[in-house]
Structure formats: structure tokens, C-alpha cells
Design an enzyme around this catalytic site. Structure first.
Site, mmCIF file in Angstrom:
data_model
loop_
_atom_site.group_PDB
_atom_site.id
_atom_site.type_symbol
_atom_site.label_atom_id
_atom_site.label_comp_id
_atom_site.label_asym_id
_atom_site.label_seq_id
_atom_site.Cartn_x
_atom_site.Cartn_y
_atom_site.Cartn_z
ATOM 1 N N PHE A 40 -27.757 -66.066 -0.231
ATOM 2 C CA PHE A 40 -26.497 -65.469 -0.695
ATOM 3 C C PHE A 40 -25.351 -65.615 0.339
ATOM 4 N N ALA A 80 -35.909 -72.592 4.119
ATOM 5 C CA ALA A 80 -37.252 -72.780 3.559
ATOM 6 C C ALA A 80 -37.224 -72.784 2.029
ATOM 7 N N LEU A 81 -36.087 -72.437 1.432
ATOM 8 C CA LEU A 81 -35.970 -72.314 -0.033
ATOM 9 C C LEU A 81 -37.082 -71.415 -0.574
ATOM 10 N N THR A 82 -37.098 -70.180 -0.093
ATOM 11 C CA THR A 82 -38.032 -69.190 -0.627
ATOM 12 C C THR A 82 -37.538 -68.800 -2.029
ATOM 13 N N ASP A 110 -38.966 -74.127 7.726
ATOM 14 C CA ASP A 110 -39.194 -72.715 8.021
ATOM 15 C C ASP A 110 -38.777 -72.442 9.465
ATOM 16 N N ALA A 123 -33.819 -64.994 6.605
ATOM 17 C CA ALA A 123 -34.601 -63.753 6.695
ATOM 18 C C ALA A 123 -35.137 -63.385 5.319
ATOM 19 N N THR A 154 -27.866 -56.429 10.559
ATOM 20 C CA THR A 154 -27.503 -55.502 9.485
ATOM 21 C C THR A 154 -27.236 -54.103 10.030
ATOM 22 N N ASP A 155 -26.420 -53.332 9.320
ATOM 23 C CA ASP A 155 -26.190 -51.934 9.709
ATOM 24 C C ASP A 155 -27.449 -51.082 9.519
ATOM 25 N N GLU A 156 -28.430 -51.623 8.743
ATOM 26 C CA GLU A 156 -29.641 -50.825 8.483
ATOM 27 C C GLU A 156 -30.464 -50.590 9.749
ATOM 28 N N TYR A 208 -38.205 -53.700 6.499
ATOM 29 C CA TYR A 208 -37.130 -54.703 6.622
ATOM 30 C C TYR A 208 -36.254 -54.403 7.832
ATOM 31 N N LYS A 215 -35.519 -56.391 11.473
ATOM 32 C CA LYS A 215 -34.204 -56.855 11.914
ATOM 33 C C LYS A 215 -33.866 -56.266 13.296
ATOM 34 N N ASN A 260 -23.354 -53.497 3.380
ATOM 35 C CA ASN A 260 -23.774 -54.171 2.134
ATOM 36 C C ASN A 260 -22.738 -55.176 1.640
HETATM 37 P P1 NAD Z 1 -30.931 -63.879 0.952
HETATM 38 O O1 NAD Z 1 -32.236 -63.199 0.744
HETATM 39 O O2 NAD Z 1 -30.023 -64.094 -0.195
HETATM 40 O O3 NAD Z 1 -31.161 -65.306 1.616
HETATM 41 C C1 NAD Z 1 -32.059 -65.530 2.675
HETATM 42 C C2 NAD Z 1 -32.193 -67.041 2.866
HETATM 43 O O4 NAD Z 1 -33.087 -67.260 3.968
HETATM 44 C C3 NAD Z 1 -32.787 -67.764 1.647
HETATM 45 O O5 NAD Z 1 -32.079 -68.959 1.391
HETATM 46 C C4 NAD Z 1 -34.223 -68.066 2.080
HETATM 47 O O6 NAD Z 1 -34.746 -69.224 1.467
HETATM 48 C C5 NAD Z 1 -34.054 -68.236 3.581
HETATM 49 N N1 NAD Z 1 -35.283 -67.952 4.349
HETATM 50 C C6 NAD Z 1 -36.071 -66.840 4.274
HETATM 51 N N2 NAD Z 1 -37.093 -66.942 5.148
HETATM 52 C C7 NAD Z 1 -36.940 -68.136 5.787
HETATM 53 C C8 NAD Z 1 -37.670 -68.813 6.796
HETATM 54 N N3 NAD Z 1 -38.789 -68.275 7.328
HETATM 55 N N4 NAD Z 1 -37.222 -70.010 7.226
HETATM 56 C C9 NAD Z 1 -36.099 -70.565 6.693
HETATM 57 N N5 NAD Z 1 -35.378 -69.983 5.708
HETATM 58 C C10 NAD Z 1 -35.799 -68.778 5.281
HETATM 59 O O7 NAD Z 1 -30.233 -63.055 2.128
HETATM 60 P P2 NAD Z 1 -28.713 -62.651 2.360
HETATM 61 O O8 NAD Z 1 -28.431 -61.429 1.609
HETATM 62 O O9 NAD Z 1 -27.873 -63.855 2.231
HETATM 63 O O10 NAD Z 1 -28.808 -62.237 3.916
HETATM 64 C C11 NAD Z 1 -28.587 -63.199 4.938
HETATM 65 C C12 NAD Z 1 -28.676 -62.494 6.281
HETATM 66 O O11 NAD Z 1 -27.684 -61.472 6.343
HETATM 67 C C13 NAD Z 1 -30.015 -61.816 6.532
HETATM 68 O O12 NAD Z 1 -30.370 -62.013 7.866
HETATM 69 C C14 NAD Z 1 -29.744 -60.337 6.262
HETATM 70 O O13 NAD Z 1 -30.584 -59.527 7.040
HETATM 71 C C15 NAD Z 1 -28.295 -60.226 6.686
HETATM 72 N N6 NAD Z 1 -27.493 -59.190 6.009
HETATM 73 C C16 NAD Z 1 -27.449 -59.108 4.647
HETATM 74 C C17 NAD Z 1 -26.610 -58.183 4.036
HETATM 75 C C18 NAD Z 1 -26.510 -58.053 2.518
HETATM 76 O O14 NAD Z 1 -25.876 -57.127 2.024
HETATM 77 N N7 NAD Z 1 -27.061 -58.967 1.739
HETATM 78 C C19 NAD Z 1 -25.847 -57.305 4.818
HETATM 79 C C20 NAD Z 1 -25.939 -57.398 6.210
HETATM 80 C C21 NAD Z 1 -26.756 -58.360 6.790
HETATM 81 O O1 DAU Z 2 -26.699 -52.549 4.501
HETATM 82 C C1 DAU Z 2 -26.990 -53.915 4.550
HETATM 83 C C2 DAU Z 2 -28.197 -54.218 3.714
HETATM 84 O O2 DAU Z 2 -27.781 -54.115 2.350
HETATM 85 C C3 DAU Z 2 -28.805 -55.596 3.987
HETATM 86 O O3 DAU Z 2 -29.275 -55.619 5.307
HETATM 87 C C4 DAU Z 2 -29.948 -55.879 3.002
HETATM 88 O O4 DAU Z 2 -30.446 -57.188 3.204
HETATM 89 C C5 DAU Z 2 -29.397 -55.762 1.586
HETATM 90 O O5 DAU Z 2 -30.435 -55.982 0.650
HETATM 91 C C6 DAU Z 2 -28.764 -54.386 1.367
HETATM 92 O O6 DAU Z 2 -29.787 -53.354 1.411
HETATM 93 P P1 DAU Z 2 -29.805 -52.137 0.361
HETATM 94 O O7 DAU Z 2 -31.185 -51.609 0.310
HETATM 95 O O8 DAU Z 2 -28.700 -51.193 0.620
HETATM 96 O O9 DAU Z 2 -29.436 -52.969 -0.989
HETATM 97 P P2 DAU Z 2 -29.998 -52.885 -2.484
HETATM 98 O O10 DAU Z 2 -29.092 -53.749 -3.317
HETATM 99 O O11 DAU Z 2 -31.452 -53.131 -2.563
HETATM 100 O O12 DAU Z 2 -29.723 -51.372 -2.862
HETATM 101 C C7 DAU Z 2 -28.428 -50.801 -2.800
HETATM 102 C C8 DAU Z 2 -28.556 -49.336 -3.176
HETATM 103 O O13 DAU Z 2 -28.898 -49.256 -4.571
HETATM 104 C C9 DAU Z 2 -29.648 -48.591 -2.428
HETATM 105 O O14 DAU Z 2 -29.234 -47.266 -2.164
HETATM 106 C C10 DAU Z 2 -30.826 -48.566 -3.408
HETATM 107 C C11 DAU Z 2 -30.136 -48.553 -4.755
HETATM 108 N N1 DAU Z 2 -30.882 -49.239 -5.842
HETATM 109 C C12 DAU Z 2 -31.279 -50.519 -5.636
HETATM 110 C C13 DAU Z 2 -32.001 -51.184 -6.613
HETATM 111 C C14 DAU Z 2 -32.475 -52.606 -6.387
HETATM 112 C C15 DAU Z 2 -31.114 -48.574 -7.053
HETATM 113 O O15 DAU Z 2 -30.712 -47.428 -7.231
HETATM 114 N N2 DAU Z 2 -31.816 -49.246 -8.011
HETATM 115 C C16 DAU Z 2 -32.279 -50.513 -7.854
HETATM 116 O O16 DAU Z 2 -32.941 -51.042 -8.779
#
Ligand code: NAD
Ligand code: DAU
Length: 337
Positions: free
Chosen positions: A11, A34-36, A59, A83, A125-127, A153, A157, A182
Site C-alpha cells: 500500500f 516478496a509479493l505476499t 524476501d 513488513a 509506526t506510532d503503534e 505486530y 516493529k 494510520n
Molecule cells: P502492506 O501490508 O500493504 O504492504 C507490505 C508489503 O511488504 C507488501 O508488498 C508485501 O508483499 C511486502 N513484504 C512483506 N513481507 C516481506 C518480506 N519478508 N520481504 C519482502 N517483502 C515483504 O503494508 P503498508 O500498509 O504499505 O505498510 C508499509 C510499512 O509502513 C510497514 O512497515 C508498516 O509497518 C508501516 N506503517 C503502516 C501504516 C499504515 O497505516 N498502513 C502506518 C504507519 C506505518
Molecule cells: O497506526 C498505524 C498502524 O495503523 C499501522 O502500523 C498498521 O500497519 C495499520 O494496519 C494500522 O493499524 P490499525 O490496527 O489501527 O488498523 P486497522 O485498519 O486494522 O484498524 C483500524 C481501527 O479499526 C482499529 O481500531 C480496529 C478497528 N477495526 C478494524 C477492522 C479490520 C474494526 O473495528 N473492525 C475491523 O474489521
């Protein structure tokens, strides 16, 4: 400059590559992924058509492959997005998160130390800070907030961040870390809240809201996060952590209602379901430090979420391609359908 973008088919990574390869034609971007289940080449079709973008499947925890890649390419910058990222999946299968998020980051750091580069940037991440109380609305995470991860998770991180900082201190590796709130926007895999609600509402399926829906997340449009990372990589100080957020706090139930109302779907689709174990109550970011580099968010969640809905509605082919059999099996197991 030559960038290695790990996880660049996911993403945030795909948004980063699509945006930066267009705005910086003078730089080269190699996507290593890795295209998971959630990585998808359809997400970087635009970028792959440009001369300055290439792709290699692999990977980040594969030591031999990573070492060979660094030896061959001589990167200036590494931006590590790769990740396992879904909290719910980490509760079911924590080991996969240890391998990709911790061992994978360590493998990249080792290759960076051996072969050298200008900067290693870790996308965190802020988590890692755990949660804030719901009551005190003025509290927000700063870079000095203690690490207190709640889920497998976020624990993985936080562990990866500590390795990055240890490589800076022990080996003098030039590193930066960003900890963002997020994200939402185009190309987000439909297991996450916003695209989950959207895709299910389009099919008139029930919308699972965990607990009472009052948990708060701090929403940032994905391109704003990408621009913050680019700023940190190019202008941030060695060894520093930067929190990234745009004061976009919303209760989950507000986000769900906004999506249903925008789509013209009834609120009766909402189903309050069993809470996520260890569910963090609230996240909020103090972005003062990253703002000093020139960062400013461009979207408020209200308009950004509407723009995201329009994107999904006009990219139904992308959705069809990513919602494959393994995802449908996951949905069945997670939501009991
Ligand atoms: P995502 O799950 O959409 O994508 C992760 C990508 O990493 C995928 O393309 C997957 O194929 C690849 N991948 C997973 N394991 C791998 C491995 N072992 N080797 C090579 N590739 C691998 O994730 P995202 O939401 O785009 O998050 C990207 C980064 O940002 C992560 O590190 C996540 O912790 C961080 N992050 C995400 C958010 C959020 O809201 N989505 C917020 C803050 C930080
Ligand atoms: O804060 C950054 C993080 O945000 C990233 O590090 C993570 O990779 C990313 O997945 C995201 O984590 P969250 O757990 O906050 O995101 P998620 O979309 O899973 O959930 C957002 C909120 O919505 C959380 O409070 C849980 C709630 N939720 C989620 C799902 C999937 C629901 O209520 N129902 C659901 O089905």
C-alpha cells in the site's frame, strides 16, 4: 541517486514509488518485494512503465539474495517498507511478523553495513508507543514517548526500530526512522478498516465494528506520509526518529458512518462485534519535529476519505484482482462468514 524500496508493491510503498519516480526522474528506484498476499504489481503499473523504476521479487530475510543485491547495485538510499502489517493477523500468527519485520530488517541492516550507503530509512509506526487514554484529548505521542507495544505486530516493529538504532550507535550506520499514524488512500489492501468498510458496503455486507467503535485513530492521507518520508530521507538528521501525523483523529464509528453516508448505504449495516484482543484505545501524533523539516499535511480526513472512496469506485478492476481466494478465506475465518 539510487533507491532500494523494499515492500514497494504494498500500500504505502506503491504510493511512494508511483509518486517519487514521477517527481524525481533523476533518481532510480528498485522495488524489492516478496509479493505476499498483500503485495501487488498492479499497484505499481504506472511506475514500472518509467525508465527509472525496476522490480525484483525477493524476501528481505533471504540473506544470500539481499547480500547479492546490495553487492550488485550499490544503493544510496534504502527505504524499508517491507513488513507484515495487519494487527489481526499478528494475533493469529505472531511468528510470521518476527521473520519479516525483525529478521528481515536485521538482514537489510547487515547488508547496508557491509556494502555501505548514504542512509537507511526504516518505515515504522506510532503503534510502537502503545496507546493513549481516550479522556485526555491533548495527549499525543512525541519521539520521547516510551516504547510500549501492545500487539505482536507492534512488538515486532519496536524490535526492528531498536536494531536500526543499535546499528547507528555500534557501527555508525547512517539511519533515520519515521513513526507514522494510520494511513488511508489508493491501493490499500481491503483487510484494513477503510477499504474493508467500503468494499463490504458496496456488497451490502455487514460492517464489523470492534467493541463499541469509540477507539480513536489519527488518519493521514498516504501521499502525505510518502512526502514526509522523502523529506526525512533527504533532509533528516542521522540517527533521528520523526513522528508523522496530521492531527486527523477520528473515532472508528465516525469513519464508518462517513463512508456509509458517502455511499448512500444504511447505517443498519453496522454490526458491533467482539473486540480485538489488546485493542489500543487511541493514537495521536505530535508532528512538531517533522514539521520543522517542512512537512505539512495536504488533506483533512473528511475530504481525503471521500477522495479515496472515489478512487476505489473507479478502480474496481484493481479490487477484483487483489480480492483473491486466500483473502476470501481469511475474511471467512476472521468474521465467521
Ligand atoms: P502492506 O501490508 O500493504 O504492504 C507490505 C508489503 O511488504 C507488501 O508488498 C508485501 O508483499 C511486502 N513484504 C512483506 N513481507 C516481506 C518480506 N519478508 N520481504 C519482502 N517483502 C515483504 O503494508 P503498508 O500498509 O504499505 O505498510 C508499509 C510499512 O509502513 C510497514 O512497515 C508498516 O509497518 C508501516 N506503517 C503502516 C501504516 C499504515 O497505516 N498502513 C502506518 C504507519 C506505518
Ligand atoms: O497506526 C498505524 C498502524 O495503523 C499501522 O502500523 C498498521 O500497519 C495499520 O494496519 C494500522 O493499524 P490499525 O490496527 O489501527 O488498523 P486497522 O485498519 O486494522 O484498524 C483500524 C481501527 O479499526 C482499529 O481500531 C480496529 C478497528 N477495526 C478494524 C477492522 C479490520 C474494526 O473495528 N473492525 C475491523 O474489521
Amino acid at each position: 541517486m539510487k533507491f532500494l524500496v523494499t515492500g514497494g508493491a504494498g500500500f504505502i510503498g506503491s504510493n511512494f514509488v508511483n509518486l517519487m519516480s514521477r517527481e524525481h526522474p533523476e533518481d532510480d528506484y528498485l522495488v524489492y518485494d516478496a509479493l505476499t498476499y498483500c503485495g501487488n504489481l498492479f499497484s505499481i503499473e504506472a511506475a514500472l512503465g518509467r525508465k527509472n523504476v525496476s522490480f525484483l521479487r525477493g524476501d528481505i530475510s533471504d540473506e544470500a539474495a539481499v547480500d547479492a543485491l546490495f553487492g550488485r547495485e550499490r544503493f544510496d538510499y534504502v527505504v524499508n517498507f517491507a513488513a507484515e502489517t495487519h494487527v489481526d493477523r499478528s494475533i493469529k500468527d505472531p511468528k510470521a511478523f518476527l521473520r519479516s519485520n525483525v529478521e528481515g530488517t536485521l538482514t537489510l541492516l547487515e547488508a547496508a553495513r557491509k556494502h555501505g550507503l548514504k542512509r537507511f530509512h526504516q518505515v515504522s509506526t506510532d503503534e510502537v508507543y502503545g496507546m493513549l487514554p481516550l479522556e485526555d484529548k491533548d495527549l499525543a505521542f512525541t519521539e520521547e514517548s516510551p516504547l510500549a507495544p501492545s500487539s505482536p505486530y507492534s512488538a515486532s516493529k519496536a524490535a526492528a526500530d531498536l536494531y536500526v538504532l543499535a546499528y547507528h550507535r555500534t557501527y555508525g550506520l547512517n539511519v533515520t526512522i519515521s513513526r507514522c499514524s494510520n494511513n488511508y488512500g489508493p491501493y490499500q489492501f481491503p483487510e484494513k478498516l477503510i477499504p474493508l468498510v467500503l468494499t463490504r458496503a458496496l456488497k451490502d455486507e455487514r460492517i464489523p465494528v470492534y467493541g463499541n467503535g469509540k477507539n480513536v485513530r489519527d488518519w493521514l492521507y498516504v501521499e502525505d506520509h510518502c512526502r514526509a518520508i522523502d523529506l526525512i530521507v533527504r533532509k533528516g538528521d542521522d540517527g533521528e526518529i520523526y513522528n508523522v501525523g496530521g492531527h486527523g483523529e477520528k473515532e472508528n464509528i465516525e469513519v464508518v458512518k462517513l463512508i456509509l453516508e458517502t455511499l448512500g448505504k444504511p447505517l443498519s449495516l453496522i454490526a458491533y462485534v467482539k473486540d480485538r484482543p489488546g485493542h489500543d484505545l487511541r493514537y495521536a501524533i505530535n508532528p512538531t519535529k517533522v514539521s520543522s523539516l517542512g512537512f505539512a499535511p495536504t488533506h483533512r480526513p473528511e475530504e481525503g476519505i471521500k477522495k479515496t472512496i472515489e478512487w476505489y469506485l473507479s478502480h474496481r478492476d484493481w479490487l477484483r484482482k487483489v480480492e483473491d481466494g486466500s483473502y476470501l478465506a481469511y475474511v471467512k475465518e476472521q468474521y465467521g462468514e
